[in-house]
Write a protein that holds these residues in place. Structure first.
Motif, PDB file in Angstrom:
ATOM      1  N   MET A  96       0.865  -1.179   0.000  1.00  0.00           N
ATOM      2  CA  MET A  96       0.000   0.000   0.000  1.00  0.00           C
ATOM      3  C   MET A  96       0.902   1.228   0.000  1.00  0.00           C
ATOM      4  O   MET A  96       2.088   1.134   0.318  1.00  0.00           O
ATOM      5  CB  MET A  96      -0.902   0.029   1.239  1.00  0.00           C
ATOM      6  CG  MET A  96      -0.145   0.215   2.540  1.00  0.00           C
ATOM      7  SD  MET A  96      -1.105  -0.218   3.994  1.00  0.00           S
ATOM      8  CE  MET A  96      -1.147  -2.014   3.836  1.00  0.00           C
ATOM      9  N   ALA A 101      -3.877   0.161  -3.019  1.00  0.00           N
ATOM     10  CA  ALA A 101      -4.722   0.992  -2.170  1.00  0.00           C
ATOM     11  C   ALA A 101      -3.875   2.098  -1.544  1.00  0.00           C
ATOM     12  O   ALA A 101      -2.666   1.951  -1.363  1.00  0.00           O
ATOM     13  CB  ALA A 101      -5.376   0.150  -1.083  1.00  0.00           C
ATOM     14  N   ALA A 127      -5.734  -1.146   6.673  1.00  0.00           N
ATOM     15  CA  ALA A 127      -5.382  -1.660   5.347  1.00  0.00           C
ATOM     16  C   ALA A 127      -4.568  -2.943   5.455  1.00  0.00           C
ATOM     17  O   ALA A 127      -4.744  -3.870   4.644  1.00  0.00           O
ATOM     18  CB  ALA A 127      -4.614  -0.596   4.566  1.00  0.00           C
ATOM     19  N   LEU A 168      -5.261  -7.119   3.854  1.00  0.00           N
ATOM     20  CA  LEU A 168      -4.401  -7.457   2.713  1.00  0.00           C
ATOM     21  C   LEU A 168      -4.853  -8.704   1.974  1.00  0.00           C
ATOM     22  O   LEU A 168      -4.563  -8.873   0.784  1.00  0.00           O
ATOM     23  CB  LEU A 168      -2.941  -7.621   3.175  1.00  0.00           C
ATOM     24  CG  LEU A 168      -2.191  -6.310   3.446  1.00  0.00           C
ATOM     25  CD1 LEU A 168      -0.796  -6.595   3.980  1.00  0.00           C
ATOM     26  CD2 LEU A 168      -2.113  -5.458   2.179  1.00  0.00           C
ATOM     27  N   THR A 210      -8.355  -4.789   0.920  1.00  0.00           N
ATOM     28  CA  THR A 210      -7.353  -3.821   0.468  1.00  0.00           C
ATOM     29  C   THR A 210      -7.023  -3.965  -1.021  1.00  0.00           C
ATOM     30  O   THR A 210      -6.970  -2.955  -1.740  1.00  0.00           O
ATOM     31  CB  THR A 210      -6.090  -3.929   1.337  1.00  0.00           C
ATOM     32  OG1 THR A 210      -6.446  -3.635   2.705  1.00  0.00           O
ATOM     33  CG2 THR A 210      -5.024  -2.946   0.888  1.00  0.00           C
TER      34      THR A 210
END
Length: 388
Positions: free
Chosen positions: A292, A315, A348, A352, A356
């Motif tokens: 991310m 993301a 987040a 995963l 996300t």
């Protein structure tokens, strides 16, 4: 369709001096305008390049000048050189239909062209001096003059382009530009620009990171406005729940050493990797290898890094200064403090294996539709038509 001859004024581009996010904006918008059948000349600093090139159909009119002195002195001389080059190029190629300047740097040249040549101009705001300084007004002579030129460009221009609704409110609050002059046209990206087929584990291992460890990426200027220190202060609370996480910082700026020292002082330095300025391929590698990205900005006129992340299906965890992220749809929004940023990152990371990646895919869809240069260039042409 009428073919327009467009003079684009910017102190940077991808094929001259390059500083930040303004460079890809000016270059890629110009390339798309050419694809739509228009003629574009970018008047910019020469850097170490030769005076003229035609690249992907765009004419680069690079201006030489003495770059000694402070930033105001430099921009005064750049504007004089840009005006002289504009007169020369107009004689060679013919009269320009559109004059389009970006940020405060070329404002003196734009006004000289307006009053000596009788040509109105369009101005795009990419940031403000107030925002760059962390939402405060500085009283230094340099900052005061930069702010004056930002106001002057908004006052003298016939049309103003601003990259987001949130940023429009900022500009209007500071410079009182009326609604009827403003078009909100977002920044853009060429779909596929950042996406790259890589082995994430291999890239992580090259930096001593376990191939399955979650990685958070920060890219951009290491500057107070961008909030890298807020991210560093959030790291311990992330590690409390995700002890194996690592944080990669790509970018240079006056806060780089401070953030490195801060990470060590907070005993999280072993989880941080400060790469400084990195080549485009290294940036692409990490954008695709990370799990991310984090955009911890205190002030953000748009956030091109968000589009770059989405283009790689990543993301984004961002502060609420970033106006283009839809919370829990293509990213996670936090408040502008370390505790809230840590909460967003932990949320987040917990997703995963589920939500996300979906947020990253949703962002990719927006890159292909709302933020493609084709869409943005067509909207820009509509703004041009209001000046002619």
């Amino acid at each position: 369709m009428e073919t327009l001859r467009i003079a684009m004024f910017s102190w940077e581009s991808l094929h001259s001096a390059k500083v930040g996010g303004l460079a890809p904006h000016v270059t890629e918008l110009s390339e798309q305008l050419v694809k739509l059948g228009h003629e574009v000349h970018i008047f910019t600093r020469s850097g170490w390049y030769r005076d003229y090139d035609k690249i992907k159909g765009v004419h680069y009119q690079r201006c030489n000048f003495d770059e000694s002195g402070d930033i105001i002195d430099q921009m005064n001389k750049m504007c004089d050189a840009m005006y002289s080059r504009f007169i020369q190029v107009s004689k060679e190629f013919g009269s320009f239909d559109i004059i389009h300047g970006h940020d405060w740097h070329p404002v003196n040249a734009l006004n000289k062209i307006k009053y000596k040549c009788g040509k109105p101009y369009v101005m795009t705001y990419h940031s403000t001096e107030w925002g760059r300084n962390g939402n405060v007004h500085l009283n230094s002579p340099t900052s005061t003059e930069v702010s004056h030129r930002e106001w002057l460009g908004g006052y003298e221009s016939s049309e103003v382009i601003i990259t987001s609704d949130n940023f429009k409110r900022e500009v209007q609050n500071i410079y009182s530009i009326p609604d009827h002059k403003i078009s909100v046209i977002p920044n853009g990206i060429s779909p596929g620009k950042m996406e790259k087929d890589i082995d994430p584990g291999s890239i992580k291992q090259d930096y001593g990171i376990h191939p399955f460890a979650p990685v958070v990426l920060f890219t951009g200027r290491m500057h107070y406005q961008k909030g890298p220190d807020l991210l560093v202060k959030a790291i311990q609370k992330v590690l409390d729940g995700n002890w194996g996480a690592h944080f990669v910082f790509i970018g240079e700026g006056e806060m780089r050493q401070y953030c490195q020292d801060l990470a060590n002082d907070l005993n999280v330095g072993q989880s941080c990797h400060f790469l400084g300025y990195s080549p485009d391929e290294v940036l692409k590698d990490w954008t695709n290898a990370c799990d991310m990205t984090c955009v911890p900005s205190r002030n953000e006129p748009f956030g091109i890094v968000v589009l770059e992340s989405w283009d790689a299906n990543k993301a984004v965890v961002a502060t609420d200064a970033v106006n283009i992220v839809d919370n829990f749809q293509n990213g996670v929004l936090s408040y502008r403090n370390p505790e809230s940023i840590a909460w967003g990152l932990n949320y987040a990371m917990d997703g995963l294996d589920s939500g996300t990646p979906v947020m990253g895919n949703n962002g990719k869809h927006l890159v292909r539709t709302k933020f493609s240069w084709d869409t943005i260039a067509k909207s820009t042409i509509q703004a041009y038509k209001r000046t002619t």
